[in-house]
Each structure stands twice: as C-alpha cells, then as structure tokens.
Design an enzyme around this catalytic site. Structure first.
Site, PDB file in Angstrom:
ATOM      1  N   CYS A  37       0.731  -1.181   0.160  1.00 33.00           N
ATOM      2  CA  CYS A  37      -0.043   0.046   0.047  1.00 33.00           C
ATOM      3  C   CYS A  37       0.894   1.506   0.014  1.00 33.00           C
ATOM      4  O   CYS A  37       0.208   2.492  -0.210  1.00 33.00           O
ATOM      5  CB  CYS A  37      -1.162   0.010   1.247  1.00 33.00           C
TER       6      CYS A  37
ATOM      7  N   HIS B 163      -2.902   6.615   2.711  1.00 34.84           N
ATOM      8  CA  HIS B 163      -3.499   5.199   2.295  1.00 34.84           C
ATOM      9  C   HIS B 163      -4.884   5.146   2.809  1.00 34.84           C
ATOM     10  O   HIS B 163      -5.106   5.213   4.127  1.00 34.84           O
ATOM     11  CB  HIS B 163      -2.762   4.152   2.407  1.00 34.84           C
TER      12      HIS B 163
ATOM     13  N   ASN C 262     -10.219  -0.448   0.276  1.00 35.23           N
ATOM     14  CA  ASN C 262      -8.643  -0.475   0.372  1.00 35.23           C
ATOM     15  C   ASN C 262      -8.324  -0.929  -0.734  1.00 35.23           C
ATOM     16  O   ASN C 262      -8.322  -2.358  -1.183  1.00 35.23           O
ATOM     17  CB  ASN C 262      -8.121  -1.301   1.544  1.00 35.23           C
TER      18      ASN C 262
HETATM   19  N1  ACO Z   1     -18.450  -8.418  10.337  1.00 39.40           N
HETATM   20  C1  ACO Z   1     -18.941  -8.760  11.411  1.00 39.40           C
HETATM   21  N2  ACO Z   1     -18.102  -9.296  12.402  1.00 39.40           N
HETATM   22  C2  ACO Z   1     -16.846  -9.316  12.055  1.00 39.40           C
HETATM   23  C3  ACO Z   1     -16.311  -9.001  11.067  1.00 39.40           C
HETATM   24  C4  ACO Z   1     -17.332  -8.871   9.869  1.00 39.40           C
HETATM   25  N3  ACO Z   1     -16.853  -8.493   8.540  1.00 39.40           N
HETATM   26  N4  ACO Z   1     -15.102  -9.136  10.899  1.00 39.40           N
HETATM   27  C5  ACO Z   1     -14.665  -9.350  12.047  1.00 39.40           C
HETATM   28  N5  ACO Z   1     -15.777  -9.465  13.007  1.00 39.40           N
HETATM   29  C6  ACO Z   1     -15.944 -10.011  14.345  1.00 39.40           C
HETATM   30  C7  ACO Z   1     -14.638 -10.837  14.827  1.00 39.40           C
HETATM   31  O1  ACO Z   1     -14.724 -12.070  14.770  1.00 39.40           O
HETATM   32  C8  ACO Z   1     -14.586 -10.259  16.228  1.00 39.40           C
HETATM   33  O2  ACO Z   1     -15.802 -11.079  17.011  1.00 39.40           O
HETATM   34  P1  ACO Z   1     -15.547 -11.884  18.631  1.00 39.40           P
HETATM   35  O3  ACO Z   1     -15.303 -10.542  19.414  1.00 39.40           O
HETATM   36  O4  ACO Z   1     -16.598 -12.467  18.640  1.00 39.40           O
HETATM   37  O5  ACO Z   1     -14.132 -12.449  18.516  1.00 39.40           O
HETATM   38  C9  ACO Z   1     -14.989  -8.865  16.376  1.00 39.40           C
HETATM   39  O6  ACO Z   1     -15.893  -8.686  15.210  1.00 39.40           O
HETATM   40  C10 ACO Z   1     -13.941  -7.790  16.625  1.00 39.40           C
HETATM   41  O7  ACO Z   1     -12.882  -8.102  15.535  1.00 39.40           O
HETATM   42  P2  ACO Z   1     -11.647  -7.391  15.423  1.00 39.40           P
HETATM   43  O8  ACO Z   1     -10.659  -8.162  14.405  1.00 39.40           O
HETATM   44  O9  ACO Z   1     -11.310  -7.173  16.988  1.00 39.40           O
HETATM   45  O10 ACO Z   1     -12.185  -6.019  14.825  1.00 39.40           O
HETATM   46  P3  ACO Z   1     -11.579  -4.627  14.658  1.00 39.40           P
HETATM   47  O11 ACO Z   1     -11.972  -3.610  15.527  1.00 39.40           O
HETATM   48  O12 ACO Z   1      -9.743  -4.864  15.087  1.00 39.40           O
HETATM   49  O13 ACO Z   1     -11.393  -4.480  13.047  1.00 39.40           O
HETATM   50  C11 ACO Z   1     -10.124  -4.748  10.926  1.00 39.40           C
HETATM   51  C12 ACO Z   1     -10.914  -5.295  12.193  1.00 39.40           C
HETATM   52  C13 ACO Z   1     -11.249  -3.772  10.321  1.00 39.40           C
HETATM   53  C14 ACO Z   1      -9.423  -5.529  10.159  1.00 39.40           C
HETATM   54  C15 ACO Z   1      -9.041  -3.937  11.729  1.00 39.40           C
HETATM   55  O14 ACO Z   1      -8.086  -4.544  12.710  1.00 39.40           O
HETATM   56  C16 ACO Z   1      -8.126  -2.960  10.489  1.00 39.40           C
HETATM   57  O15 ACO Z   1      -8.581  -2.389   9.785  1.00 39.40           O
HETATM   58  N6  ACO Z   1      -6.815  -3.403  10.617  1.00 39.40           N
HETATM   59  C17 ACO Z   1      -5.835  -2.670   9.788  1.00 39.40           C
HETATM   60  C18 ACO Z   1      -5.974  -3.113   8.161  1.00 39.40           C
HETATM   61  C19 ACO Z   1      -5.300  -2.316   7.656  1.00 39.40           C
HETATM   62  O16 ACO Z   1      -5.014  -1.136   7.631  1.00 39.40           O
HETATM   63  N7  ACO Z   1      -4.491  -2.836   6.344  1.00 39.40           N
HETATM   64  C20 ACO Z   1      -3.417  -2.135   5.639  1.00 39.40           C
HETATM   65  C21 ACO Z   1      -2.567  -2.692   4.938  1.00 39.40           C
HETATM   66  S1  ACO Z   1      -3.402  -3.641   3.564  1.00 39.40           S
HETATM   67  C22 ACO Z   1      -2.167  -3.818   2.480  1.00 39.40           C
HETATM   68  O17 ACO Z   1      -1.025  -3.625   2.457  1.00 39.40           O
HETATM   69  C23 ACO Z   1      -2.447  -4.898   1.475  1.00 39.40           C
END
Ligand code: ACO
Length: 328
Positions: free
Chosen positions: A111, A255, A285
């Site tokens: 990214c 990004h 993204n």
């Molecule tokens: N729908 C419903 N529930 C979901 C979903 C979904 N799509 N995805 C995860 N959950 C659930 C999980 O299972 C978890 O449930 P649990 O508590 O029962 O275990 C709960 O929601 C919380 O999950 P978290 O992983 O803690 O959610 P978080 O708030 O951390 O969000 C996310 C996840 C959106 C992926 C976040 O961590 C994020 O944005 N990370 C950064 C990603 C990024 O910036 N990438 C950039 C680089 S990409 C590249 O280089 C190609």
C-alpha cells in the site's frame, strides 16, 4: 529538484459491491463494516486483467498531460496483484500505450507502493538529464487474492488503478521511505509451490502462518497498531527534512485502509479531518492504487488546486511506510 504532476487518470471497474453483498459469503452486516472501517462499497474487477486496468488509467493520464507517449522515458508500475510473475505489468502497459522509448519495471511495496514509485521516479529524473517524463501507475485487483470465508479481510478490499505523468520541476519536494520487515508475517500472500518432481517432506518452517497460496493473510489488530503510528511518523520525517509543519500542508492523502486509522492519525498530528482526502467509503482498500485514486478524484473535483501543498502517506505490507510532500 522537485516534480510536477502533469496529468492524472484513473480506472475503476464497473462492478460495485456494497457491504450487504458480502452477506452472501460471510456472517457480517453493513453496520459492522461501516462502523469498524468506514467502508460502504468498493469496485471489483470482472475479467479485465490488472494490467488492462492500469493501461486505461495510463492512457487517460497521458491524454490529460497532452504529451506524446514516445516522450516517456520510464514507466514504473506499482502492484502487488500482478497477473504475471513475469513479465512486468509495466512492460505490457509501455507497449499498449505506445511509450516505445521507455524503460519499464514493476515495484512491490504494497500500500506504500505509489509513494515509493513517485520517489523512485523523482530520483531517476534527478540523475538522468535525458529523462523528460516518467509515467507512474498503481494498479491493483485485490479481489483476486482474497479468502472469501475470512470475514475480517474480505470486506476490506477493492480494485482500481490510477496513473500520473511526472516531470522535473523546482517545486517543493520531500520524501521519507521506510520498512519494518519484522512485521512481514503480519500481512502477506504466498506465491510458492514446490515443483512436483522434487516434492519432499516439508523440512523448513519459514515462520509465516499457514494460508493457501495467493490468499491474503492479515493480522488486522497488529497492522492497525502499526498503521496509526507509521502514518504520523512518515509525514513528520518528510516534513522535518524541509522544515515545514502540518499547517503548511493543504491536503493530506493517506492510504485508504480504514477511516478509524485516518481519524486517529489526524488526531495524532493535531489536524482536522477537513484537510484529509477520504475515499475509503466508496473505494475500500485498493492497496497502492488508493492514494493516487484519492488524489485523482480530489483534483478532478477541483478540491486540490495548482500551487497547493499535499502530503501523500502510505503504509502497508512489508511492513512498509513512507511519505512524499509535494506542490501540485
Ligand atoms: N462482520 C462482522 N463481524 C466481524 C467481521 C465482519 N466483517 N470481521 C470481524 N468480525 C468480528 C470478529 O470475529 C470479532 O468477533 P469476536 O469478538 O466474537 O471474536 C469482532 O468482530 C471484533 O474483531 P476485531 O478483529 O477485533 O475487529 P477490529 O475492530 O480490529 O477491526 C479490522 C478489524 C477492520 C480488520 C481492523 O483491525 C483493521 O482495519 N486493521 C488494519 C487493516 C489495514 O490497515 N491494512 C492496511 C494494509 S493492507 C495492505 O498492505 C494490502
């Protein structure tokens, strides 16, 4: 020496998937995706290859620039979703657009790729007096490298391409590029299989978690923690080199991964969200295409004007990060 963005172009596939469309694959909801990521919809490639999307963006950028493609001396394509291990997408596009006098190569910095590519272009121009124009393209089809049973990653990504024709100028410019390879195992897609004739018992553990070939693995929480620190750090490192601060910048183009990352970074930098270009809501993204897609959209809308100072800030797999500050 600085650079001038002569013209930009973009390409977004026709097909649009809303959050509700993902209910077909995984247990999710529009509300969860919007609240946790800020994403409402994203474009998804159909059968058009990644190089073709890049070609379309490149043709528009060349047309907007009003140059003859034969005057382009270098084509750099940023992608982590190439159609081929070899040849480079850059070589295909170079031929497709008639840039017959250009060298061409692909660059892989996830990214942060567009930021890396712009800075690479600048350095080429700085050391080669004969290099008149560089075409930088970022083209990605993340939808082809997604595990559609993993609800925490499949909802994040979209496809698209954007391109810019760059030339030398004496405008303001600074950059900072970095990598923290210690985080390589937090975000990856494998591209490896043993040749069948030499298949042996697995006797080597590379330390990367199990994941089928060509499917993106992401430790979302760890990448999130990295991103909210890397974003302000990358900007500050580039700004300090030319002794400027956040108040000198008209537009920040980070990004587009998650609106919460952008909001946290804005808070860390002490800037209001009104200075941030945000497209994650309708692009998702798109990896290295996200920054140039946002830049191109803001230029086309008339938000970003000539003479304004902009900061491009990338972070992604590697884990790479970096920033380019320039005057439009
Ligand atoms: N729908 C419903 N529930 C979901 C979903 C979904 N799509 N995805 C995860 N959950 C659930 C999980 O299972 C978890 O449930 P649990 O508590 O029962 O275990 C709960 O929601 C919380 O999950 P978290 O992983 O803690 O959610 P978080 O708030 O951390 O969000 C996310 C996840 C959106 C992926 C976040 O961590 C994020 O944005 N990370 C950064 C990603 C990024 O910036 N990438 C950039 C680089 S990409 C590249 O280089 C190609």
């Amino acid at each position: 020496m600085g650079i001038n963005i002569l013209g930009m172009g973009s390409y977004l596939p026709e097909q649009v998937l809303t959050n509700n469309d993902f209910k077909k694959f995984v247990d999710t909801s529009d509300e969860w995706i919007k609240t946790r990521t800020g994403i409402c919809s994203r474009h998804m490639a159909g059968w058009e290859p990644t190089w073709y999307m890049g070609r379309q963006a490149a043709l528009k950028a060349v047309e907007k620039s009003g140059i003859d493609p034969k005057e382009i001396g270098l084509v750099i394509t940023s992608t982590i979703t190439s159609d081929f291990l070899t040849p480079s997408i850059a070589s295909i596009i170079q031929h497709e657009i008639g840039a017959e006098n250009a060298a061409a190569f692909d660059l892989s910095a996830a990214c942060s790729g567009f930021v890396y590519a712009v800075d690479t272009a600048k350095r080429f121009m700085q050391t080669d007096d004969n290099l008149k124009y560089v075409l930088v393209i970022a083209t990605e089809a993340l939808s082809r490298f997604i595990d559609y049973s993993d609800r925490s990653t499949c909802i994040l990504f979209g496809d698209g391409s954007a391109a810019a024709v760059l030339e030398k100028s004496d405008k303001l410019y600074s950059s900072f590029l970095a990598s923290d390879g210690g985080g390589a195992r937090k975000l990856f897609a494998r591209n490896m299989q043993q040749a069948p004739e030499v298949r042996i018992e697995r006797d080597f553990d590379d330390g990367f978690p199990e994941k089928p070939m060509h499917q993106l693995f992401q430790d979302g929480k760890e990448v999130y923690k990295f991103a909210v620190k890397a974003l302000p750090k990358a900007f500050r490192a580039a700004a300090e080199k030319i002794n400027i601060t956040t108040s000198d910048i008209d537009w920040f183009i980070p990004h587009q991964a998650n609106i919460r990352i952008i909001e946290t970074a804005a808070k860390n930098l002490g800037i209001g969200m009104e200075k941030f270009v945000v497209t994650v809501d309708h692009h998702g993204n798109t990896s290295s295409a996200s920054i140039p897609l946002a830049l191109c959209e803001a230029i086309d809308k008339g938000d970003i004007k000539r003479g304004q100072k902009i900061a491009l800030i990338g972070f992604g797999a590697g884990l790479t990060y970096g920033s380019v500050i320039l005057e439009y």
